[in-house]
Design a protein around this motif. Sequence first.
Motif, PDB file in Angstrom:
ATOM      1  N   HIS A 121      -8.676  -9.902   0.696  1.00 33.38           N
ATOM      2  CA  HIS A 121      -9.263  -9.615  -0.421  1.00 33.38           C
ATOM      3  C   HIS A 121      -8.958  -9.300  -1.227  1.00 33.38           C
ATOM      4  O   HIS A 121      -9.722  -9.344  -2.245  1.00 33.38           O
TER       5      HIS A 121
ATOM      6  N   SER B 252      -6.440  -9.927   6.186  1.00 32.32           N
ATOM      7  CA  SER B 252      -7.590  -9.020   5.286  1.00 32.32           C
ATOM      8  C   SER B 252      -7.639  -8.568   4.072  1.00 32.32           C
ATOM      9  O   SER B 252      -7.921  -8.988   3.016  1.00 32.32           O
TER      10      SER B 252
ATOM     11  N   TYR C 145       0.837  -0.853   0.413  1.00 30.15           N
ATOM     12  CA  TYR C 145      -0.122   0.156  -0.369  1.00 30.15           C
ATOM     13  C   TYR C 145       0.729   1.215   0.279  1.00 30.15           C
ATOM     14  O   TYR C 145       1.491   1.162   0.693  1.00 30.15           O
TER      15      TYR C 145
ATOM     16  N   ASP D 243     -14.915 -13.296   7.439  1.00 31.94           N
ATOM     17  CA  ASP D 243     -14.306 -12.059   7.901  1.00 31.94           C
ATOM     18  C   ASP D 243     -14.643 -11.662   8.902  1.00 31.94           C
ATOM     19  O   ASP D 243     -15.895 -11.317   8.941  1.00 31.94           O
TER      20      ASP D 243
HETATM   21  P1  ADP Z   1      -9.710  -6.325  10.402  1.00 34.08           P
HETATM   22  O1  ADP Z   1     -10.643  -5.536  11.629  1.00 34.08           O
HETATM   23  O2  ADP Z   1     -10.935  -6.873   9.717  1.00 34.08           O
HETATM   24  O3  ADP Z   1      -8.303  -6.458   9.788  1.00 34.08           O
HETATM   25  P2  ADP Z   1      -9.386  -3.398   9.834  1.00 34.08           P
HETATM   26  O4  ADP Z   1     -10.046  -2.683  10.326  1.00 34.08           O
HETATM   27  O5  ADP Z   1      -7.577  -3.791   9.520  1.00 34.08           O
HETATM   28  O6  ADP Z   1     -10.293  -4.346   9.650  1.00 34.08           O
HETATM   29  O7  ADP Z   1      -9.764  -2.401   8.305  1.00 34.08           O
HETATM   30  C1  ADP Z   1     -10.436  -2.163   7.640  1.00 34.08           C
HETATM   31  C2  ADP Z   1     -10.818  -1.822   6.443  1.00 34.08           C
HETATM   32  O8  ADP Z   1      -9.565  -0.492   6.358  1.00 34.08           O
HETATM   33  C3  ADP Z   1     -10.555  -2.909   5.711  1.00 34.08           C
HETATM   34  O9  ADP Z   1     -11.147  -3.013   4.281  1.00 34.08           O
HETATM   35  C4  ADP Z   1      -8.790  -2.510   5.141  1.00 34.08           C
HETATM   36  O10 ADP Z   1      -8.363  -2.151   3.930  1.00 34.08           O
HETATM   37  C5  ADP Z   1      -8.693  -0.431   5.644  1.00 34.08           C
HETATM   38  N1  ADP Z   1      -7.626  -0.139   6.668  1.00 34.08           N
HETATM   39  C6  ADP Z   1      -7.006  -0.690   7.152  1.00 34.08           C
HETATM   40  N2  ADP Z   1      -5.819  -0.390   7.708  1.00 34.08           N
HETATM   41  C7  ADP Z   1      -5.209   1.102   7.058  1.00 34.08           C
HETATM   42  C8  ADP Z   1      -4.435   1.815   6.561  1.00 34.08           C
HETATM   43  N3  ADP Z   1      -3.649   2.070   7.156  1.00 34.08           N
HETATM   44  N4  ADP Z   1      -5.084   2.800   5.933  1.00 34.08           N
HETATM   45  C9  ADP Z   1      -5.866   2.782   4.546  1.00 34.08           C
HETATM   46  N5  ADP Z   1      -7.357   1.889   4.940  1.00 34.08           N
HETATM   47  C10 ADP Z   1      -6.498   1.128   6.180  1.00 34.08           C
END
Ligand code: ADP
Length: 232
Positions: free
Chosen positions: A51, A47, A13, A166
């Motif tokens: 995805h 995740s 990312y 998930d």
């Molecule tokens: P989970 O608890 O399922 O791991 P997260 O809370 O980590 O979910 O992430 C929720 C959503 O936000 C996901 O779609 C993920 O791709 C996105 N996401 C997670 N971390 C970041 C980040 N640092 N910046 C932007 N989007 C994020």
Amino acid sequence: VPAVAAVEVTKVYGSGDAAVHALRGISVGFAKGAFTAIMGPSGSGKSTLMHCLAGLDTVSGGRIVLGDAEITGMSDRQLTMLRRDRVGFVFQAFNLLPTLTAEQNILLPMELAGRKVDRFWFNQVVDVVGLGDRLRHRPSELSGGQQQRVACARALVARPDVIFADEPTGNLDSRSGAEVLSFLRSSVREMGQTIVMVTHDPVAASYADRVVFLRDGQIVSEIVQPTPDTVL
Ligand code: ADP
Ligand code: ADP
């Protein structure tokens, strides 16, 4: 041939100093008719991996193969069709429509896709989900565990090649969570469904046939575990 596989998958990312290496070379296959859990600490890439496997996100390197289809490089339109026709999803939130009955919620995606419901299969799903006359109730009249079972049945009724779940028990107390996990496991045992579930809950993972552990975007270990009904 596995139901779905990742081959040397990387995911980055951002770029430059801000780059986050979420997946660092993941190769893993998920066998047909198996229930696999993906575990790991928060931020380990669970995740992101799910995805990428489900065609909800693109990989930075490597390949994703769903059955006999190489999905890497597919157009957004092709991916949308693939997700609609071959993949099922269950999320932490149940995402049921409040004005429809449980049965109508289960059938809605098939109707929207213009697909014919296989009555034999539908009856089997309904049998295994064990909701009885509550199928004619609306979500507000059902417990959390029952609502999530409806969401699982909705995914199952389309006969997807893989169901991606998930944190399906993330919003549930332990008893309701157990109901949902038992149903998912029955769909694997009795109907041959393939499930890939992301969870950080060891109790949820204990329902799976196999657990794959992620850490810092890599697979660090995996175990194949006898579940109560395979021991018998
Ligand atoms: P989970 O608890 O399922 O791991 P997260 O809370 O980590 O979910 O992430 C929720 C959503 O936000 C996901 O779609 C993920 O791709 C996105 N996401 C997670 N971390 C970041 C980040 N640092 N910046 C932007 N989007 C994020
Ligand atoms: P997990 O599901 O195991 O909590 P994630 O796959 O959500 O892990 O995240 C893996 C890493 O990628 C984390 O460092 C997270 O912050 C980062 N990440 C996830 N989604 C995004 C995103 N959309 N943009 C930037 N970073 C992200």
